[in-house]
Design a protein around this motif. Structure first.
Motif, short mmCIF file in Angstrom:
data_model
loop_
_atom_site.label_atom_id
_atom_site.label_comp_id
_atom_site.label_asym_id
_atom_site.label_seq_id
_atom_site.Cartn_x
_atom_site.Cartn_y
_atom_site.Cartn_z
N GLU A 71 0.82 -1.21 0.00
CA GLU A 71 0.00 0.00 0.00
C GLU A 71 0.86 1.26 0.00
O GLU A 71 0.56 2.24 -0.69
N TRP A 72 1.96 1.25 0.76
CA TRP A 72 2.79 2.45 0.83
C TRP A 72 3.41 2.78 -0.53
O TRP A 72 3.60 3.96 -0.86
N ARG B 256 0.64 4.44 -2.58
CA ARG B 256 0.39 5.81 -2.10
C ARG B 256 1.52 6.74 -2.54
O ARG B 256 1.27 7.88 -2.95
N SER C 20 1.14 7.45 -6.26
CA SER C 20 0.04 8.39 -6.51
C SER C 20 0.44 9.81 -6.15
O SER C 20 0.14 10.77 -6.87
#
Length: 348
Positions: free
Chosen positions: A323-324, A327, A330
């Motif tokens: 997930e990191w 993120r 993005s």
């Protein structure tokens, strides 16, 4: 050259807006829809490609998303059975070969997720459906790899079955899917040869190595036949997919082709396939094979295979742990877009 009406997107037609954003009257929208349906059917009949900006029936779109997403999920989940042997490969050469293959499978998944996105699907949503069990992947990847011989048998049988199934998809009616399959099939063919070469090497080795190959073949043969899906009489999606030329052959046709190709390869390899009913039928011009345990396929598809829970748990953990990275990517993309916007404003 298609007209502006012909390239109007599905969303435009559903809302009644034209390419210029102008609202169209209901009667014009209905006429456009009828014309677009006729053009879609004409393209299918003429064996032409449907492209992302072409109008398509929602059922066609939904069928493609289901099939291509399942294919993409299978490529990603399929990294796990062989990836488990990366740290245990018997030599640096075998490690390098296996690492390259696992990387290829990741690339295949990315090509196919991109094809799904051209249909309006969201990649994050597809992943969420996979890890929550709302979308499926190939049943074959729910079986364990117990020895390094399994790596070779997956290459030979599993990738061999994939090639039989996927080469016709290079002529699929949906352009992005068909074009993605061209590269995928080239790489899968290489994987199949790698697997067969590994097995030939092991069959020329020690008796223990030959025993591992025979054991792996016995365990993977029937699941490989199940890869093609249920028999045609029980396949709910085959007829529609073939009518739309998404698929070119039925499950049973592809399964028969795989058996006919594989039996001579097994003879050259020096292994026996675990089917006492397997024999040449001169009248049919094909090999006959014994009955397949469709109850087993049903159990594995429902989530009750040897490794279903493990495969999904591993994929879920990888998604959570990454997930990191998503993120950060993005944030970087947003920062770059803002910088480009400022630059464009200065230039203007």
């Amino acid at each position: 050259m298609p007209s502006a009406e012909e390239v109007m997107t599905v969303t435009d037609r559903r809302t009644g807006h034209g390419p210029d954003g102008a609202r169209r009257p209901p009667e014009a929208t209905l006429a456009d829809e009828t014309e677009a349906q006729a053009r879609f059917e004409r393209l299918i009949a003429e064996d032409q490609r449907i492209e992302p900006r072409d109008w398509m029936p929602e059922a066609y779109r939904a069928t493609l998303i289901r099939q291509v997403a399942q294919h993409a999920h299978s490529e990603i989940i399929g990294m796990q059975p062989e990836g488990a042997w990366l740290t245990r490969a018997p030599s640096l050469r075998r490690k390098a070969i296996l690492l390259a293959k696992v990387q290829d499978e990741a690339g295949h998944g990315l090509y196919l997720y991109s094809a799904c996105e051209t249909l309006g699907a969201d990649r994050a949503d597809l992943t969420e459906k996979l890890v929550t069990g709302r979308q499926k992947y190939s049943s074959i990847f729910n079986y364990p790899t117990l020895s390094f011989a399994d790596v070779g048998v997956i290459g030979w049988l599993v990738d061999g079955a994939a090639i039989c199934n996927q080469v016709p998809l290079c002529r699929s009616s949906y352009g992005p899917y068909a074009r993605a399959m061209i590269r995928i099939c080239k790489e899968e063919s290489f994987h199949q040869r790698q697997g067969y070469e590994l097995l030939m090497t092991m069959m020329g080795g020690t008796e223990e190595q030959r025993a591992q190959v025979r054991d792996a073949v016995d365990r993977w043969w029937w699941p490989s036949l199940m890869m093609f899906g249920p028999p045609d009489a029980e396949s709910p999606n085959t007829a529609r997919s073939m009518a739309w030329r998404i698929k070119r052959h039925t499950n049973d046709e592809l399964r028969q082709r795989f058996v006919d190709i594989t039996v001579p390869q097994a003879e050259a390899l020096g292994v026996s396939l675990p089917d006492p009913d397997l024999r040449w039928n001169a009248e049919r011009g094909h090999y006959d094979h014994g009955p397949i345990d469709w109850d087993e396929l049903s159990r594995v598809i429902r989530g009750d295979g040897p490794c279903n829970a493990e495969r999904i748990a591993t994929r879920r953990a990888a998604h959570r742990d990454g997930e990191w990275v998503r993120r950060a990517a993005s944030a970087h993309a947003a920062k770059r877009a803002a910088r480009d916007a400022v630059g464009a404003g200065v230039a203007g």
